[in-house]
Design an enzyme around this catalytic site. Structure first.
Site, PDB file in Angstrom:
ATOM      1  N   GLU A  76       0.803  -1.224   0.000  1.00 55.32           N
ATOM      2  CA  GLU A  76       0.000   0.000   0.000  1.00 55.32           C
ATOM      3  C   GLU A  76       0.839   1.280   0.000  1.00 55.32           C
ATOM      4  OE1 GLU A  76      -4.274  -0.401   1.435  1.00 55.32           O
ATOM      5  OE2 GLU A  76      -3.072  -0.854   3.200  1.00 55.32           O
ATOM      6  N   HIS A  95      -0.964   5.661   7.731  1.00 53.67           N
ATOM      7  CA  HIS A  95      -2.124   4.882   7.280  1.00 53.67           C
ATOM      8  C   HIS A  95      -2.404   3.838   8.352  1.00 53.67           C
ATOM      9  CE1 HIS A  95      -4.889   2.332   5.276  1.00 53.67           C
ATOM     10  NE2 HIS A  95      -4.043   1.340   5.149  1.00 53.67           N
TER      11      HIS A  95
END
Lengths: 235, 235, 235, 235
Positions: A76, A95
């Protein structure tokens, strides 16, 4: 601050967000290169609690590693690259999947908003982005540049964007700032959910209060010292 | 009790409120000077879990440090000075942001009241003060004498005043008392919120029960011993 | 089992109920004398986490200490004496204030009932006793023989009695049983409260299931071994 | 992977599910024999946190021990045997009582479904099985082959079956998979319950998203490394 010191702060930040429950096995924090705004640093694929200096990988803004040396990468990483590309003011990105925050990404009637003064840094407007709108059925992971760009667009000029059924991305002006914001995003979510259950209206911070709080941002250094010690870092 | 012993208790109290989750990175506890009622002791700007004897600063009631020696100060020390000025009976003050308590500061329909006998010390009436009423949009921090005075007026003759979107101030007759009250404010908030969600009416302590409980205040010494040990202080 | 072994179990039980959050600074556990049914053992006034063999005091059923040796006593010992007097089948009593249980003592519409098979030991019927009914405004503590008797009458033939705004008393056939029941009273309360909030009806254990579960009571030894180790007792 | 390595993983898995709160004193995890699909390994009767290699017993699919050597057995081993018999694809089974999951087994209006991407492994359909339907009033424990078979039938082709008033059984394609699924079953339950309380509709993962997530199952190795370290296993 030298790059070496910044990387030590990045490792500390990984330990802090793990210890404070901002992340669990998953989630990551990055920092923009202090001397080259077209680069950023992010750990290889490892849970934040376990990250060491050797895990830190340098990336360009297309998320290509500069010198991988055989390390596994987070799939990611486009979350980070895309936000740094669109937002020159951002110097650190978190995140995560904090359990208190996720209900606000899937409950249709609920909107996360600051109720607590020290959480003012999360901002007055917190959009919810849904990968499905542009990409249909996926595994929800933001693994391509296009997906990262769409998320960064969803974030807009805000500090936080929620990701439906997944988590959040937090954009800060420093490592300390993105840690502080992500920790208080979680705390605010917990408190707001409780207040919403009490039946009447909830009083949120006004725009003026949020602006005042962010202008002063008192106490960040105190929190950083506290969290560092709690995470077992004595250095 | 000598001033030296009292200051050691103040350090212990800092550790206790940190360990019991009454405070996190933020929040503080002070004690009035045992020999000079126009002075009080409060740590310099540091998270309670980390406070040591060297951090303790002596203040006059206008919140001027007597001998600062380069230490950083809490900006919210007017909470303490103002309460000591208005309330000669008060000998210790806690300011905190316990997560369980804050919903009651922003939920319009909810009123925090004692449901649990050991929480009777929080008092029958717990007002909610809002800095916005007199000072408009601020960062919500109580940093001026005027703001502190307004808060102390909001507290009135009570033991606890809630601060909208911020936390609480707790006024005790001793360090042990303000610690006990702030710990049980949090416990009571958690229990009351749960009981409120069960759908029917909630039975609160009667005024007579609160008065009886505060008259006897059994068990304070036992709790202090317990919390001290849990905080890792063996002394 | 020798009295010496039983007292060691009593100390272990104190540590367990502290470690598992069944008690905090307050609460206590007693055991009936194995050779003299008109006597019981209970710690002096100390938080359960800190209790050692030297703290254990022998009492007659009127709650007079046999050999006090200067130790401070729990004021609420009549809870124990009264239950032992009325209930010859009971060999161990726990009194506690578990936070998950107290909402059920003050929420008018909620009734605590077993939903979880391992919590069947709490029994099908859990009455709520209110000291105010006979004694008016008090500090809610059960400090006299008359109050203890009234509570024991409220307990009746059941395993658990809730005390309004205060906590619970749990009657077991052994130390292991009263610990198991008080631990699962708390677990059941937490689960039941959550299930009640989900909007529809809740399925409780049937009377037949409760009877079956109590007849077999599988797994008690496994839980005792587990809790003992978690409490740091290696013996 | 050798059988010896697999058994070491099974011990690690026991520690992980204990440390992550998937089980408490109760609950167990098994693995199918890697070389003989008609055998499986399961600990003797001991809380998962305490399990060592010496506790592991080999069973046939009728739950007869191959070489008991005086060890006590879990009475609920038919849960494992029956699932292995009916489901050749399953290589590891967890049975547990996670507190967050149980409300969904007794609340009539609530249905557990994945809301969080990393919880997609729990599957789109999670049936609730009730032992009472075929066996009437019991102690709810699954102790006979017939009861185990009925439960395995309730599970059907799914990954998870809830057991009314009791807990859950989780079927995985490896030890790592059943641990991951049972951990995220609990996390999803907590998040979903919170989202349901927010008043409006809740957005669940689509079937397409669940399929995509399960196809990729990214991050399992990272979580295993993280949980292993947290459980204190350094090996």
């Amino acid at each position: 601050m030298s790059t070496a010191d910044l990387l030590r702060d990045l490792v500390t930040a990984n330990r802090i967000i793990a210890h404070e429950g901002v992340v669990d096995a998953y989630g990551h924090i990055s920092v923009r290169h202090p001397e080259r705004s077209d680069r950023f640093f992010l750990s290889g694929s490892r849970s934040p609690e376990l990250v060491t200096l050797d895990d830190i990988i340098e990336y360009d803004l297309d998320c290509n590693p500069i010198d991988l040396r055989g390390r596994t990468q987070y799939t990611e990483r486009p979350i980070h690259g895309a936000i740094y590309r669109r937002r020159p003011d951002v110097r650190s990105v978190v995140h995560n999947h904090a359990y208190e925050v996720i209900p606000f990404t899937v409950a249709q009637n609920a909107k996360l908003r600051p109720v607590l003064h020290v959480a003012a840094g999360i901002g007055a407007e917190i959009p919810v982005w849904d990968i499905r709108h542009r990409f249909g059925d996926t595994n929800l992971l933001v693994t391509t540049i296009a997906q990262g760009d769409d998320l960064a667009q969803g974030l807009g000029a805000n500090r936080v964007v929620l990701m439906r059924g997944h988590g959040a991305a937090i954009a800060g002006i420093s490592i300390q700032d993105s840690v502080h914001t992500s920790a208080h995003l979680k705390i605010n979510a917990k408190i707001q959910a409780e207040a919403m259950r009490m039946g009447g209206d909830v009083v949120y911070l006004s725009e003026g209060e949020i602006a005042e709080m962010r202008r002063t941002s008192a106490g960040h250094a105190r929190a950083w010292e506290y969290w560092t010690r709690r995470a077992g870092i004595t250095g």
